[in-house]
Write a protein that holds these residues in place. Structure first.
Motif, PDB file in Angstrom:
ATOM      1  N   ASP A   1      -3.624   4.935  -8.734  1.00  7.98           N
ATOM      2  CA  ASP A   1      -4.611   4.168  -7.710  1.00  7.98           C
ATOM      3  C   ASP A   1      -4.649   2.586  -7.936  1.00  7.98           C
ATOM      4  O   ASP A   1      -5.798   2.275  -7.806  1.00  7.98           O
ATOM      5  CB  ASP A   1      -6.096   4.724  -8.322  1.00  7.98           C
ATOM      6  CG  ASP A   1      -7.156   4.797  -7.171  1.00  7.98           C
ATOM      7  OD1 ASP A   1      -6.783   4.836  -6.144  1.00  7.98           O
ATOM      8  OD2 ASP A   1      -8.464   4.677  -7.658  1.00  7.98           O
TER       9      ASP A   1
ATOM     10  N   TYR B   1      -8.145   2.204   3.176  1.00  9.22           N
ATOM     11  CA  TYR B   1      -7.871   1.083   2.270  1.00  9.22           C
ATOM     12  C   TYR B   1      -9.227   0.021   2.585  1.00  9.22           C
ATOM     13  O   TYR B   1      -9.118  -0.517   3.886  1.00  9.22           O
ATOM     14  CB  TYR B   1      -6.656   0.561   2.299  1.00  9.22           C
ATOM     15  CG  TYR B   1      -5.765   1.526   1.700  1.00  9.22           C
ATOM     16  CD1 TYR B   1      -5.207   1.199   0.458  1.00  9.22           C
ATOM     17  CD2 TYR B   1      -5.203   2.420   2.548  1.00  9.22           C
ATOM     18  CE1 TYR B   1      -4.132   2.310  -0.469  1.00  9.22           C
ATOM     19  CE2 TYR B   1      -4.167   3.242   2.109  1.00  9.22           C
ATOM     20  CZ  TYR B   1      -3.672   3.268   0.854  1.00  9.22           C
ATOM     21  OH  TYR B   1      -2.820   3.964   0.230  1.00  9.22           O
TER      22      TYR B   1
ATOM     23  N   LEU C   1      -9.954  -3.437   2.021  1.00  9.45           N
ATOM     24  CA  LEU C   1      -9.274  -4.578   1.403  1.00  9.45           C
ATOM     25  C   LEU C   1      -9.856  -6.044   1.796  1.00  9.45           C
ATOM     26  O   LEU C   1      -9.830  -6.972   2.626  1.00  9.45           O
ATOM     27  CB  LEU C   1      -7.836  -5.081   2.225  1.00  9.45           C
ATOM     28  CG  LEU C   1      -6.897  -3.842   2.371  1.00  9.45           C
ATOM     29  CD1 LEU C   1      -5.719  -4.063   3.011  1.00  9.45           C
ATOM     30  CD2 LEU C   1      -6.517  -3.533   1.130  1.00  9.45           C
TER      31      LEU C   1
ATOM     32  N   ASP D   1      -8.941  -0.475  -7.615  1.00  6.87           N
ATOM     33  CA  ASP D   1     -10.041  -0.591  -6.781  1.00  6.87           C
ATOM     34  C   ASP D   1     -11.413  -0.458  -7.428  1.00  6.87           C
ATOM     35  O   ASP D   1     -11.447  -0.032  -8.975  1.00  6.87           O
ATOM     36  CB  ASP D   1      -9.939   0.334  -5.536  1.00  6.87           C
ATOM     37  CG  ASP D   1     -10.226   1.969  -5.705  1.00  6.87           C
ATOM     38  OD1 ASP D   1      -9.644   1.935  -7.044  1.00  6.87           O
ATOM     39  OD2 ASP D   1     -10.189   2.722  -5.086  1.00  6.87           O
TER      40      ASP D   1
ATOM     41  N   LEU E   1       0.750  -1.207  -0.088  1.00  8.52           N
ATOM     42  CA  LEU E   1      -0.031   0.099   0.033  1.00  8.52           C
ATOM     43  C   LEU E   1       1.025   1.229   0.159  1.00  8.52           C
ATOM     44  O   LEU E   1       0.282   2.405  -0.186  1.00  8.52           O
ATOM     45  CB  LEU E   1      -0.874  -0.053   1.230  1.00  8.52           C
ATOM     46  CG  LEU E   1      -1.940  -1.334   1.294  1.00  8.52           C
ATOM     47  CD1 LEU E   1      -2.709  -1.177   2.513  1.00  8.52           C
ATOM     48  CD2 LEU E   1      -2.734  -1.187  -0.131  1.00  8.52           C
TER      49      LEU E   1
ATOM     50  N   ILE F   1       1.451   2.654  -4.333  1.00  9.62           N
ATOM     51  CA  ILE F   1       0.410   2.874  -4.986  1.00  9.62           C
ATOM     52  C   ILE F   1       0.739   3.837  -6.063  1.00  9.62           C
ATOM     53  O   ILE F   1       1.293   4.886  -5.634  1.00  9.62           O
ATOM     54  CB  ILE F   1      -0.837   3.509  -4.171  1.00  9.62           C
ATOM     55  CG1 ILE F   1      -1.361   2.565  -2.922  1.00  9.62           C
ATOM     56  CG2 ILE F   1      -2.115   3.850  -4.991  1.00  9.62           C
ATOM     57  CD1 ILE F   1      -1.830   1.098  -3.490  1.00  9.62           C
TER      58      ILE F   1
ATOM     59  N   THR G   1     -13.624  -3.062  -3.280  1.00 13.50           N
ATOM     60  CA  THR G   1     -12.154  -2.722  -2.906  1.00 13.50           C
ATOM     61  C   THR G   1     -11.952  -1.233  -2.968  1.00 13.50           C
ATOM     62  O   THR G   1     -12.606  -0.496  -4.045  1.00 13.50           O
ATOM     63  CB  THR G   1     -11.100  -3.183  -3.432  1.00 13.50           C
ATOM     64  OG1 THR G   1     -11.234  -3.100  -4.904  1.00 13.50           O
ATOM     65  CG2 THR G   1     -11.307  -4.843  -3.288  1.00 13.50           C
ATOM     66  N   ASN G   2     -11.268  -0.530  -2.010  1.00  9.47           N
ATOM     67  CA  ASN G   2     -11.012   1.060  -1.754  1.00  9.47           C
ATOM     68  C   ASN G   2      -9.603   1.155  -1.722  1.00  9.47           C
ATOM     69  O   ASN G   2      -8.814   0.479  -1.153  1.00  9.47           O
ATOM     70  CB  ASN G   2     -11.674   1.428  -0.727  1.00  9.47           C
ATOM     71  CG  ASN G   2     -11.722   3.199  -1.058  1.00  9.47           C
ATOM     72  OD1 ASN G   2     -12.080   3.622  -1.961  1.00  9.47           O
ATOM     73  ND2 ASN G   2     -11.440   3.669   0.128  1.00  9.47           N
ATOM     74  N   ILE G   3      -9.263   1.977  -2.459  1.00 11.43           N
ATOM     75  CA  ILE G   3      -7.674   2.376  -2.493  1.00 11.43           C
ATOM     76  C   ILE G   3      -7.556   4.134  -2.706  1.00 11.43           C
ATOM     77  O   ILE G   3      -8.203   4.596  -3.568  1.00 11.43           O
ATOM     78  CB  ILE G   3      -6.760   1.797  -3.814  1.00 11.43           C
ATOM     79  CG1 ILE G   3      -6.704   0.384  -3.826  1.00 11.43           C
ATOM     80  CG2 ILE G   3      -5.526   2.367  -3.743  1.00 11.43           C
ATOM     81  CD1 ILE G   3      -6.035  -0.273  -4.877  1.00 11.43           C
TER      82      ILE G   3
ATOM     83  N   ALA H   1      -2.486  -0.994  -6.612  1.00  8.54           N
ATOM     84  CA  ALA H   1      -1.795  -1.342  -5.395  1.00  8.54           C
ATOM     85  C   ALA H   1      -1.041  -2.572  -6.246  1.00  8.54           C
ATOM     86  O   ALA H   1      -1.478  -3.498  -6.692  1.00  8.54           O
ATOM     87  CB  ALA H   1      -2.506  -2.049  -4.548  1.00  8.54           C
TER      88      ALA H   1
END
Length: 630
Positions: A46, A151, A153, A123, A40, A43, A144-146, A48
């Motif tokens: 955007d 985050y 996961l 994400d 992480l 990045i 998923t969120n970045i 990973a």
């Protein structure tokens, strides 16, 4: 894992107008865990970086996959389409030949020389289509969120598996900023701080790939509260981007709710720890919009609007999270072979969504009256709402056939009925068992008996479950299943209410500010891009008192322009309004601007309601008490 879409129908209406080291096939020369990592701190655009080190293979060709479908979502997610720059690298650092078989599958040649796989993961939150409801993107709580501060996961979106090695152990390293709060129920086996002290790599252990998919994580600027409910440790992790809400502000609500649930369940105790991950969405274009929760065996991921006030958020947490927690009964303790041996790319589905989702939703509704969290009238209103909503779907469809074919048309469009008619099926079975046993048994005691017979490590045979339930209960249960669950005969709910001295009649009932009888009181004109009140709004006493007329176009609510793009978000907030809220709504009535600036009061309408019969008997009252209070 199971989903509960909350509430799905707004979006639908507007857009239309839920420890083994065995090495199969001897693919590996070693039984060491598959080593994986997510960086992480690396990045880029955007995305990973992910690395997979499987150990040394002894075959020429291997197949690597990310899930097409994950348990409980009952829809295609295609997590492989969020993977870029997929590379297979040999022990000399050279690229090996890779053939992409389909969206989620890569075939690697000369696999005896394979050292590692690398790829980038984008994400899903910031590219959601339709809030993750449907085939375009994963349902938000499964996504998923970045982003810089958070985050989400859901590991099935980052880590895949080799076809024959799903039962191998996994070691996962997650590298992130030392400033981040990190929370996960996966076994933590150590951590290492970088030489400059800026980053920490945390190592986790999973007994098999299922545990990778079943244990989400959350990293970032979040706050965490831990507390005990009986002998279960509850870990509540909250990300509120604008610090509107916190784990501390929600702790009392969650504690009270889960304490009541634990009391209701009694000696069912399937997990020593339960995690709740709450992501509160800002409502921006790149924010998640699929509100609800995704159930894992011992945790749940929840996505709700950050704009909800404290009372509305608390109510949503009770309705949504209580449902997810009750999944520790089923499918955690009672599940079929389809669930136990789930195929992430070519899944088969159980016939028993009436149990997994329906009975779970019924428990989440019933426990609130059983434990005194709501009054009888509110409980009856929830039941009546489920009846009305179920009848808007196909009420003459076999539930077992629908469940088994849930990814296919026409059944997939009926999935939401598991939360309506599925719960009502649970209610009817409960009343039958209560009547037959003179109030001594109910559907909860049945589920406990099934849990004792099976448990989380022993699946039942899908085709034999109903026969087993009938053998454990009464012949009348067989008649009910044959007619209304296996069969397609609509349920006459009046017959069941009669048993407990109730009936469905006309009455003045409370009206929501945007939904009545499960139907929005607004509609949309896609060509003009406008949203307007329908004539149903005139049947809502609150809006009628404000002078609303049919076809009034809603220009803004609370100063925010209402568009086709943000309608789901804005109207979700209206759905959660409570009496006593100061509001401003601007309308366009044939070119004239109408401004409604007032404080909300409770609206009413004339509708169907569950009420006590005029000549109720003592026997009916006793049975009702057993039904509602166990």
């Amino acid at each position: 894992m199971n989903t509960k879409i909350f509430p799905a129908l707004l979006a639908g209406i507007l857009l239309a107008s839920c420890n083994s080291t065995k090495n199969t096939k001897n693919d590996l020369a070693t039984s060491l865990p598959i080593t994986t990592s997510i960086n992480l701190t690396g990045i880029n655009n955007d995305k990973a970086p992910v690395t997979i080190d499987p150990g040394r293979f002894t075959v020429e060709t291997v197949t690597y996959r990310l899930p097409k479908v994950i348990q409980g979502t009952y829809s295609v997610s295609d997590f492989g389409k969020y993977v870029d720059d997929f590379k297979a690298i040999d022990y000399q650092g050279n690229d090996l030949q890779v053939n992409k078989i389909d969206t989620n599958t890569w075939s690697i040649s000369n696999a005896k020389q394979l050292d590692k796989i690398t790829y980038l993961v984008n994400d899903t939150y910031d590219i959601e289509v339709n809030g993750g409801i449907g085939k375009d993107t994963p349902f938000s709580p499964s996504g998923t969120n970045i982003e810089a501060n958070n985050y989400v996961l859901n590991l099935h979106g980052f880590i895949g598996y080799f076809d024959s090695l799903k039962n191998n152990q996994y070691k996962l390293d997650v590298t992130a900023s030392a400033d981040f709060v990190r929370t996960s129920a996966l076994q933590n086996v150590g951590s290492k701080t970088s030489e400059d002290g800026k980053n920490i790599t945390t190592s986790y252990f999973a007994t098999r790939y299922f545990d990778i998919t079943d244990n989400p994580m959350m990293y970032g600027n979040l706050d965490v509260e831990e507390f005990e409910v009986g002998d279960i440790k509850i870990v509540l992790s909250v990300y509120s981007p604008n610090k509107v809400h916190s784990a501390k502000s929600l702790k009392e609500t969650v504690f009270k709710m889960m304490q009541a649930q634990k009391t209701y369940l009694g000696d069912i105790n399937a997990t020593p720890r339960y995690d709740i991950y709450l992501y509160l969405s800002e409502g921006k274009d790149d924010s998640p919009k699929g509100f609800g929760a995704l159930e894992h065996h011992t945790s749940t991921v929840v996505v709700l609007p950050e704009s909800m006030d404290k009372e509305a958020l608390a109510e949503s947490m009770i309705d949504v999270v209580s449902h997810e927690f009750f999944h520790i009964v089923t499918p955690l303790s009672v599940h079929s072979e389809d669930v136990h041996y789930f195929d992430y790319n070519n899944p088969t589905f159980s016939k028993h969504l009436w149990m997994y989702e329906g009975v779970t939703e019924y428990f989440a509704t019933l426990f609130q009256i059983d434990q005194g969290l709501v009054e009888e009238a509110e409980f009856y209103n929830k039941v009546m709402s489920k009846i009305e909503r179920s009848k808007q779907l196909n009420d003459a469809m076999s539930f077992t056939i629908m469940s088994e074919n849930v990814l296919k048309a026409p059944y997939k469009d009926q999935y939401v009925n598991v939360y309506q008619k599925g719960a009502l099926i649970g209610m009817c079975i409960d009343i039958i068992i209560r009547e037959e046993s003179k109030g001594l048994r109910g559907i909860l005691s049945l589920m406990k008996e099934l849990s004792n017979k099976y448990g989380k490590n022993k699946p039942f045979e899908d085709d034999k479950l109903i026969d087993e339930i009938v053998a454990m209960t009464y012949p009348s249960i067989r008649a009910f299943f044959d007619a209304h669950v296996i069969g397609d005969i609509p349920i006459n709910y009046g017959e069941f209410f009669e048993k407990v001295g109730l009936e469905v009649g006309e009455a003045q009932v409370e009206a929501n500010y945007i939904l009545m009888d499960g139907v929005p009181i607004v509609s949309a004109d896609p060509q003009k891009g406008t949203i307007f009140f329908t004539d149903m709004a005139l049947k809502n006493s609150f809006w009628a008192e404000q002078g609303v007329q049919a076809n009034d176009v809603i220009k803004s609510i609370g100063g925010e322009a209402l568009t086709m793009q943000n309608a789901n978000q804005v109207l979700q907030n209206v759905f959660m309004w409570k009496p006593g809220k100061d509001i401003e709504v601007k309308l366009d009535r044939s070119g004239e601007e109408i401004v409604i600036k007032t404080t909300t009061t409770q609206g009413y309408t004339t509708g169907k309601a569950i009420v006590e019969k005029a000549n109720v008997t003592d026997a009916q009252k006793v049975l009702r008490e057993a039904w509602l209070k166990g």
